[in-house]
Design a protein around this motif. Structure first.
Motif, short mmCIF file in Angstrom:
data_model
loop_
_atom_site.label_atom_id
_atom_site.label_comp_id
_atom_site.label_asym_id
_atom_site.label_seq_id
_atom_site.Cartn_x
_atom_site.Cartn_y
_atom_site.Cartn_z
N UNK A 14 -35.80 -13.22 -36.38
CA UNK A 14 -36.20 -11.94 -36.98
C UNK A 14 -36.60 -11.02 -35.83
N UNK A 15 -36.12 -9.79 -35.85
CA UNK A 15 -36.32 -8.89 -34.72
C UNK A 15 -37.12 -7.64 -35.09
N UNK A 16 -37.92 -7.18 -34.15
CA UNK A 16 -38.58 -5.88 -34.24
C UNK A 16 -38.33 -5.17 -32.91
N UNK A 17 -37.43 -4.17 -32.93
CA UNK A 17 -37.05 -3.49 -31.69
C UNK A 17 -37.71 -2.13 -31.51
N UNK A 18 -38.32 -1.61 -32.56
CA UNK A 18 -38.83 -0.24 -32.47
C UNK A 18 -40.30 -0.16 -32.12
N UNK A 19 -41.11 -1.08 -32.65
CA UNK A 19 -42.56 -1.02 -32.44
C UNK A 19 -43.04 -2.32 -31.78
N UNK A 92 -28.08 2.42 -24.34
CA UNK A 92 -28.90 2.87 -25.47
C UNK A 92 -30.28 3.40 -25.07
N UNK A 93 -30.77 2.99 -23.90
CA UNK A 93 -32.11 3.41 -23.46
C UNK A 93 -32.07 3.83 -21.99
N UNK A 94 -32.97 4.72 -21.64
CA UNK A 94 -33.16 5.12 -20.26
C UNK A 94 -34.65 5.11 -19.95
N UNK A 95 -35.05 4.22 -19.04
CA UNK A 95 -36.47 4.06 -18.72
C UNK A 95 -37.30 3.79 -19.97
N UNK A 96 -36.79 2.88 -20.81
CA UNK A 96 -37.44 2.48 -22.07
C UNK A 96 -37.54 3.60 -23.09
N UNK A 98 -35.40 5.86 -25.84
CA UNK A 98 -34.15 5.83 -26.59
C UNK A 98 -33.30 7.05 -26.26
N UNK A 99 -32.02 6.84 -26.02
CA UNK A 99 -31.10 7.95 -25.76
C UNK A 99 -30.72 8.68 -27.06
N UNK A 100 -30.88 8.00 -28.20
CA UNK A 100 -30.49 8.57 -29.49
C UNK A 100 -31.33 7.91 -30.56
N UNK A 101 -31.49 8.56 -31.72
CA UNK A 101 -32.31 7.94 -32.77
C UNK A 101 -31.66 6.71 -33.37
N UNK A 102 -30.36 6.47 -33.09
CA UNK A 102 -29.71 5.24 -33.52
C UNK A 102 -29.94 4.08 -32.56
N UNK A 103 -30.53 4.35 -31.40
CA UNK A 103 -30.59 3.34 -30.34
C UNK A 103 -31.29 2.07 -30.76
N UNK A 104 -32.39 2.19 -31.51
CA UNK A 104 -33.13 1.00 -31.93
C UNK A 104 -32.29 0.13 -32.86
N UNK A 175 -18.09 1.13 -28.69
CA UNK A 175 -19.44 1.64 -28.90
C UNK A 175 -19.52 3.16 -28.83
N UNK A 176 -20.16 3.73 -29.83
CA UNK A 176 -20.40 5.17 -29.93
C UNK A 176 -21.84 5.36 -30.37
N UNK A 177 -22.66 5.89 -29.50
CA UNK A 177 -24.09 6.00 -29.78
C UNK A 177 -24.38 6.87 -31.00
N UNK A 178 -23.44 7.75 -31.37
CA UNK A 178 -23.65 8.66 -32.49
C UNK A 178 -23.27 8.04 -33.84
N UNK A 179 -22.63 6.87 -33.82
CA UNK A 179 -22.17 6.20 -35.03
C UNK A 179 -23.18 5.15 -35.43
N UNK A 180 -23.89 5.37 -36.53
CA UNK A 180 -24.98 4.49 -36.95
C UNK A 180 -24.53 3.04 -37.10
N UNK A 181 -23.38 2.83 -37.75
CA UNK A 181 -22.95 1.47 -38.09
C UNK A 181 -21.81 0.97 -37.21
N UNK A 182 -21.73 1.45 -35.98
CA UNK A 182 -20.58 1.13 -35.15
C UNK A 182 -20.41 -0.37 -34.93
#
Length: 298
Positions: A14-19, A92-96, A98-104, A175-182
Motif C-alpha cells: 500500500x503506497x502513500x506518495x503525496x503526504x 515527475x519531480x524536480x528537487x522533490x 512535483x512537475x505537474x499535479x499528476x506527478x504523485x 509517458x506523458x506527464x499531462x495524461x492522468x492515466x497514461x
C-alpha cells in the motif's frame, strides 16, 4: 516470521506518495487487509515518512495492534532501480517538487508495477478496503466499476512477471506527464494483447463486470466473481435507513473488496465515525473497527 525482508515475505503493498502520513480512512485499508490476510505482511510505504509526526500516531498504534503490519518509508529510487522506470523520478519531480499535479499519481502507478515485478505480492490502492481474503488467484487484476481493466489491484505471486515488465517498458516510452492515466492505459493495452494472444477475447469497456476472464495464468475479476465493487456514487446518503439498505445490497454482492473511489468521485471530505447515513462508515465498521473507534474523523 510474517514480516521478514521484502524478498522473503508474502507482502501486500500500500503506497502513500503525496503526504508523509496516511489519512485515517487509508489506515482502514491497512487494517482491513491485515485482518483478512493474516499470513501476509501488510506494508504501508509512505514517502518522506517520519514516525514521530503526530499525524502518524494512529498508524503506529495500528502497527502495535497487528503483528502483520509494517509502516515504513518509501525508498523510491531503490524500488525503481533496475526497471525501465529508473529515471522516472526525474521525469515527475524536480528537487522533490512535483512537475505537474499528476506527478504523485504517476509515481504511484510506476511504483506499484515495479514493486510487484521485483518482489511479487499484492498491490492494493489505499482507497480500497478488504472485506474478505484478497488472495484470489496467483496472478490477477480487478476490473473497475465500468468494466475497464484497472491497476487498483495487482497480484503476481512470484516476482519477474514478463507482462509487467512489458507494461513498464511501454509505459516509460509513452509517458506523458499531462495524461492522468497514461501508465494505466499501457496496462489495459498490454493485458488486452496478452489475453488475445492466449486465444481469449476481452473488451476494455463492457458491461460484463460480474464475469471472470481466465487466460491461463492471469485472471481478471469483476465484483460478482468475488472481486472489486464500489458504491457507484456518493457515500453520503440522506438517512441511516437509506445507507443501511445500500449496505445490505453491497453485502449481497459477495465482493472481496470495496472501492470508495476517493479520487474519481471527489470523495476527499472527512466523515464522522458515528455517521450512520454514510455507506463508507458502515463498511469501515465491518472492515476496520479499530481504526474507526480510535479516530476523531475518517
Amino acid at each position: 516470521m510474517i514480516c521478514g525482508d521484502w524478498g522473503e515475505s508474502k507482502n501486500v503493498w500500500i503506497l502513500e506518495t503525496k503526504h508523509p502520513w496516511a489519512r485515517n480512512r487509508n489506515l482502514c485499508t491497512v487494517e482491513s487487509v491485515a485482518r483478512q490476510m493474516s499470513d501476509y505482511c501488510t506494508r504501508l510505504l509512505t514517502w518522506n515518512y517520519v514516525p514521530s509526526n503526530p499525524q502518524n500516531y494512529l498508524g503506529k498504534r495500528l502497527e502495535d495492534e497487528f503483528g502483520n503490519v509494517r509502516l515504513s518509508g518509501l525508498p523510491v529510487e531503490s524500488i525503481l532501480e533496475s526497471t525501465p522506470f529508473i529515471d522516472f523520478l526525474n521525469k515527475t519531480f524536480e528537487n522533490n517538487t512535483a512537475r505537474h499535479h499528476h506527478s504523485f499519481v504517476h509515481l504511484s502507478d510506476a511504483l506499484r508495477l515495479a514493486l510487484v515485478y521485483k518482489f511479487g505480492g499484492i498491490y492494493i490502492d489505499s482507497d480500497i478496503w478488504a472485506m474478505k481474503q484478497i488472495d484470489l488467484a496467483p496472478k490477477y487484476l480487478a476490473r473497475a466499476s465500468g468494466g475497464m481493466i484497472s491497476n487498483a489491484v495487482i497480484k503476481s505471486e512470484k516476482p519477474g512477471s514478463q507482462i509487467l515488465m512489458k507494461i513498464m517498458e511501454e509505459g516509460n516510452k509513452a509517458y506523458d506527464i499531462h495524461n492522468y492515466a497514461v501508465l494505466m492505459q499501457q496496462l489495459c493495452v498490454k493485458m488486452a494483447w496478452y489475453f488475445k494472444s492466449k486465444n481469449h477475447t476481452i473488451q476494455l469497456v463492457d458491461t460484463r463486470i460480474g464475469l471472470i476472464e481466465d487466460s491461463g495464468d492471469w485472471k481478471i475479476f469483476g465484483f460478482k466473481s468475488g472481486g472489486l465493487c464500489s458504491s457507484y456514487g456518493k457515500n453520503q446518503l440522506k438517512s441511516p435507513e437509506e445507507a443501511e439498505k445500500k449496505f445490505e445490497k453491497l453485502m449481497a454482492e459477495n465482493c472481496s473488496m470495496f472501492h470508495y473511489m476517493q479520487s474519481y468521485l471527489g470523495q476527499t471530505q472527512e466523515y464522522k465515525p458515528d455517521d450512520k447515513s454514510n455507506l463508507a462508515v458502515l463498511v469501515m465498521a465491518k472492515t476496520c473497527p479499530f481504526t474507526l473507534s480510535n479516530a476523531d474523523f475518517v
